[in-house]
Every structure is written in structure tokens, then in C-alpha cells.
Scaffold this active site. Sequence first.
Site, PDB file in Angstrom:
ATOM      1  N   LYS A   1       0.848  -1.196   0.000  1.00  0.00           N
ATOM      2  CA  LYS A   1       0.000   0.000   0.000  1.00  0.00           C
ATOM      3  C   LYS A   1       0.880   1.242   0.000  1.00  0.00           C
ATOM      4  O   LYS A   1       1.854   1.332   0.753  1.00  0.00           O
ATOM      5  CB  LYS A   1      -0.882  -0.015   1.253  1.00  0.00           C
ATOM      6  CG  LYS A   1      -2.199   0.699   1.099  1.00  0.00           C
ATOM      7  CD  LYS A   1      -3.122   0.050   0.097  1.00  0.00           C
ATOM      8  CE  LYS A   1      -4.574   0.173   0.458  1.00  0.00           C
ATOM      9  NZ  LYS A   1      -5.426  -0.561  -0.501  1.00  0.00           N
TER      10      LYS A   1
ATOM     11  N   THR B   1      -3.524  -5.678   0.344  1.00  0.00           N
ATOM     12  CA  THR B   1      -2.948  -4.357   0.628  1.00  0.00           C
ATOM     13  C   THR B   1      -3.849  -3.607   1.613  1.00  0.00           C
ATOM     14  O   THR B   1      -3.378  -2.783   2.387  1.00  0.00           O
ATOM     15  CB  THR B   1      -2.739  -3.534  -0.664  1.00  0.00           C
ATOM     16  OG1 THR B   1      -3.990  -3.167  -1.209  1.00  0.00           O
ATOM     17  CG2 THR B   1      -1.924  -4.300  -1.677  1.00  0.00           C
ATOM     18  N   ASP B   2      -5.133  -3.906   1.583  1.00  0.00           N
ATOM     19  CA  ASP B   2      -6.048  -3.301   2.557  1.00  0.00           C
ATOM     20  C   ASP B   2      -5.666  -3.707   3.983  1.00  0.00           C
ATOM     21  O   ASP B   2      -5.723  -2.893   4.909  1.00  0.00           O
ATOM     22  CB  ASP B   2      -7.486  -3.731   2.236  1.00  0.00           C
ATOM     23  CG  ASP B   2      -8.495  -2.973   3.062  1.00  0.00           C
ATOM     24  OD1 ASP B   2      -8.548  -1.729   2.928  1.00  0.00           O
ATOM     25  OD2 ASP B   2      -9.197  -3.600   3.872  1.00  0.00           O
TER      26      ASP B   2
ATOM     27  N   PHE C   1      29.519  31.847 -10.010  1.00  0.00           N
ATOM     28  CA  PHE C   1      29.740  30.716 -10.924  1.00  0.00           C
ATOM     29  C   PHE C   1      30.632  31.204 -12.059  1.00  0.00           C
ATOM     30  O   PHE C   1      30.200  31.936 -12.948  1.00  0.00           O
ATOM     31  CB  PHE C   1      28.410  30.170 -11.454  1.00  0.00           C
ATOM     32  CG  PHE C   1      28.578  28.880 -12.211  1.00  0.00           C
ATOM     33  CD1 PHE C   1      29.181  27.776 -11.611  1.00  0.00           C
ATOM     34  CD2 PHE C   1      28.155  28.762 -13.527  1.00  0.00           C
ATOM     35  CE1 PHE C   1      29.354  26.593 -12.304  1.00  0.00           C
ATOM     36  CE2 PHE C   1      28.322  27.583 -14.235  1.00  0.00           C
ATOM     37  CZ  PHE C   1      28.922  26.496 -13.609  1.00  0.00           C
TER      38      PHE C   1
ATOM     39  N   ARG D   1      25.385  35.975  -7.551  1.00  0.00           N
ATOM     40  CA  ARG D   1      24.130  35.590  -8.198  1.00  0.00           C
ATOM     41  C   ARG D   1      23.161  35.069  -7.147  1.00  0.00           C
ATOM     42  O   ARG D   1      23.534  34.882  -5.980  1.00  0.00           O
ATOM     43  CB  ARG D   1      24.370  34.511  -9.252  1.00  0.00           C
ATOM     44  CG  ARG D   1      24.853  33.204  -8.652  1.00  0.00           C
ATOM     45  CD  ARG D   1      24.916  32.056  -9.648  1.00  0.00           C
ATOM     46  NE  ARG D   1      25.394  30.837  -8.984  1.00  0.00           N
ATOM     47  CZ  ARG D   1      25.429  29.640  -9.545  1.00  0.00           C
ATOM     48  NH1 ARG D   1      25.036  29.479 -10.796  1.00  0.00           N
ATOM     49  NH2 ARG D   1      25.862  28.599  -8.882  1.00  0.00           N
TER      50      ARG D   1
ATOM     51  N   VAL E   1      26.971  25.014  -7.166  1.00  0.00           N
ATOM     52  CA  VAL E   1      26.083  24.112  -6.420  1.00  0.00           C
ATOM     53  C   VAL E   1      26.879  22.868  -6.021  1.00  0.00           C
ATOM     54  O   VAL E   1      26.772  22.373  -4.888  1.00  0.00           O
ATOM     55  CB  VAL E   1      24.852  23.738  -7.272  1.00  0.00           C
ATOM     56  CG1 VAL E   1      23.957  22.768  -6.526  1.00  0.00           C
ATOM     57  CG2 VAL E   1      24.073  24.985  -7.683  1.00  0.00           C
TER      58      VAL E   1
ATOM     59  N   ASN F   1      19.133  23.315  -9.430  1.00  0.00           N
ATOM     60  CA  ASN F   1      19.549  24.725  -9.435  1.00  0.00           C
ATOM     61  C   ASN F   1      18.387  25.530 -10.003  1.00  0.00           C
ATOM     62  O   ASN F   1      18.129  25.517 -11.204  1.00  0.00           O
ATOM     63  CB  ASN F   1      20.808  24.886 -10.290  1.00  0.00           C
ATOM     64  CG  ASN F   1      21.429  26.269 -10.148  1.00  0.00           C
ATOM     65  OD1 ASN F   1      20.950  27.091  -9.378  1.00  0.00           O
ATOM     66  ND2 ASN F   1      22.484  26.522 -10.905  1.00  0.00           N
TER      67      ASN F   1
ATOM     68  N   HIS G   1      16.854  28.471 -11.301  1.00  0.00           N
ATOM     69  CA  HIS G   1      17.447  29.686 -11.871  1.00  0.00           C
ATOM     70  C   HIS G   1      16.562  30.911 -11.688  1.00  0.00           C
ATOM     71  O   HIS G   1      15.340  30.843 -11.841  1.00  0.00           O
ATOM     72  CB  HIS G   1      17.720  29.471 -13.361  1.00  0.00           C
ATOM     73  CG  HIS G   1      18.606  28.296 -13.645  1.00  0.00           C
ATOM     74  ND1 HIS G   1      19.869  28.169 -13.117  1.00  0.00           N
ATOM     75  CD2 HIS G   1      18.405  27.178 -14.391  1.00  0.00           C
ATOM     76  CE1 HIS G   1      20.413  27.035 -13.539  1.00  0.00           C
ATOM     77  NE2 HIS G   1      19.535  26.409 -14.300  1.00  0.00           N
TER      78      HIS G   1
HETATM   79  O1  LIG Z   1      26.479  25.964  -9.709  1.00  0.00           O
HETATM   80  C1  LIG Z   1      26.314  25.717 -10.914  1.00  0.00           C
HETATM   81  N1  LIG Z   1      26.752  24.537 -11.428  1.00  0.00           N
HETATM   82  C2  LIG Z   1      26.603  24.228 -12.743  1.00  0.00           C
HETATM   83  O2  LIG Z   1      27.023  23.124 -13.186  1.00  0.00           O
HETATM   84  C3  LIG Z   1      25.965  25.172 -13.573  1.00  0.00           C
HETATM   85  N2  LIG Z   1      25.645  25.173 -14.890  1.00  0.00           N
HETATM   86  C4  LIG Z   1      25.019  26.341 -15.142  1.00  0.00           C
HETATM   87  O3  LIG Z   1      24.548  26.683 -16.265  1.00  0.00           O
HETATM   88  N3  LIG Z   1      24.925  27.077 -14.003  1.00  0.00           N
HETATM   89  C5  LIG Z   1      25.514  26.372 -13.013  1.00  0.00           C
HETATM   90  N4  LIG Z   1      25.683  26.623 -11.700  1.00  0.00           N
END
Ligand SMILES: O=c1[nH]c(=O)c2[nH]c(=O)[nH]c2[nH]1
Length: 341
Positions: free
Chosen positions: A17, A64-65, A185, A202, A272, A299, A301
Site C-alpha cells: 500500500k 494491501t487493505d 559561478f 548571483r 552548487v 539549481n 534559476h
Molecule cells: O552551480 C552551478 N553549477 C553548474 O554546473 C551550472 N551550470 C550552469 O549553467 N549554471 C551552473 N551553476
Amino acid sequence: MATEGEPGVLVDARYGKDKVRVFRVVRDPTTKVHNVVEYNVTVLVEGAIETSYTQADNTVVVATDSMKNITNYLAKVSPHVLDPARFALHLGAHLLARYTHIQTALVTVDQLRWARIGIAGAESSAKEEGRPGHNYAFWRDGADRRFVDVEVARKEKDGGANTAVAKVSGGLRDLLVLKSSGSAFENFVRDEYTTLVEVDDRIFSTSVDLRYTYDEVDVRLPGDEKGLVFGEENVRGKGNDGGVYAWDDAKIGSRAREITLDVFAHDESASVQATLYKMAQRVLSENKGIEKVRYVLPNKHYIPVDMKYIGVDNTTPRNAEVFTPVDSPSGLISATISRRR
Ligand SMILES: O=c1[nH]c(=O)c2[nH]c(=O)[nH]c2[nH]1
């Protein structure tokens, strides 16, 4: 299992379930303080169930009940209901103890947040993380959820043994964070496909998914008739940690959340990827029972709106103030970091 004349063979089979929604209140009659949990539970089993697929044999099927009913019943009677990891272990162990043809139980408990409303007053004798809080009034203080995944596998086939081994992992889903500075970045590959400009400042936003995996634990299945006696002594860590539970998932869960937020906020992020790695190292270094950590970080944006057409600079990092949040596409950055042996 193969039947002659059929082109296919059953390779694996599991069922159960999903989305069993459970809310439990635990009342202390003396203090009048209540504790509440809300779980979304997935409970699945594997074992000697092949014939239900291959021969329409339902005699091997625990409905499953019934699994939903068992989940609710244990939420009522298990002493571990407030702790998702122990509750999941108890539910998995209970299924193996009760149904000897079941080899493995897979339980996921997703916990929704309910925090005490932090107000002073006659009904606020309770405390949450040291803060005063109302005894029985709560609020949803975040959309993120803690989860625990437990796989309890009988040690011997055919229901022969009352011992099992459990793989346990826990984590965090959908913790949405954003910082409006402290993220750059730069120095990425530049070639004929590159349109992205390098920035030393950023917006960085992500929805954190984190999974941490513990060392395996040995589980002694509940021996009592109703399968309800399941205490510390039923779960043993494999290391020399004196037995009992090798870890405290509740503590580790809230600490991992704090670490994630702390590193996110403090890190002068180069990417990241680099921030993810620092988060994972901190989680490993502060939690000895954790074997490995996996983060998945989209990420999300935020694109500065180009206002050159009207003679306004909104694109150089210093002047970027109006952004378009972009749902798709998003980056998707993930990694698993394992403890060095
Ligand atoms: O921190 C980031 N890693 C990436 O791999 C990546 N690629 C991207 O276009 N922006 C970012 N930013």
C-alpha cells in the site's frame, strides 16, 4: 519462475500500500501535553508471492487493505509511533513475524511538519527545542518533510529464522532555500556552445533532497503473539557500540537539516557542486553512525531581466534587482559522499 510456453519469466515482485495517511496524537494525561505526528506511509512486501502473479493464486496474498489496517493498528499500539525510524522498523519486523512467507518488508515513512505554536499562556507548559509552546496547538512550519526508508529482510529463507537484517536510511525532501548573494559561478568551460556569462554574485536557490544511509542493523523479530514487544534490545548495531540502536534518527534528522541550512547560508558558494560537497562532509563528520550521504540539488534559476531596451542596467551583478524565476529547465546537481574507510 517460468512456465513452459510463456515467453516471459517473473524476475522480481513486490506489492503493498502506498500513501497510507496516518495522524496520531499521544496525550499525556498528567501534564495534558500532546505530541502529534502525521505520516505518509508506503508499505511493501516481497517473498513467496510469485504464484499470485503466475498462477492467480491469492492464497499467498496479504491484501494491501490489510497492510493499511496493520499500519493504522501499529500507529495505535506501537510504543515507537512518535519516532518514524523506530516505527518503520517495528512495522517491518511485525510483518515478517506475522507472515512467515514474507521475506522482506519495505517501509517508507514520510513525516509532515507540525510544530508547537510558540506562545506563552496557561496552556503552554510544553517545550519544543527549548522554546515554550502550546500544549496541543500546532502549525505547519515548513513544507519540507523528513523521511525514513527501512528494508527489513529475514536472514533465512522460508520463515526459518526470527532474525533479520535492516537497511535504514533517512533524509529530507523539498527543503526550499534561496540566497541573494554569496554565490558565484565562474571559470566553467567556455566554447562555441557557451552563452552563460560568468558572475561573481548571483541568486542561488534550490530544493534540497538529502538521504543519509546508516550502517546495517540486526533485528530480532518480535516473539510475542501480537508482535508488539519491540524494544531497544530488538535492534543491534553491528559495530562495537554496545548494542541497542546504533543511531538516533530523530536527532540526526534535525541536525542534518540544521547543517544543510547552516552550510547553505555561510558558504561563499563557487557552485552548487562545491556547496553540496561541503554539506555532505559536515553531515558525515558530525554523525558517526552515517555511512554515506546523498544530496540532490536542483539549481532553480533566477534570470536578471534585461532592461537595456529602456536604458536601464539590470544585468550586471551589482545592478541586477529584478529577476524572472524560471521553473524549467533547471540544473540538477547530485552526488553521493561515502565515509572514508
Ligand atoms: O552551480 C552551478 N553549477 C553548474 O554546473 C551550472 N551550470 C550552469 O549553467 N549554471 C551552473 N551553476
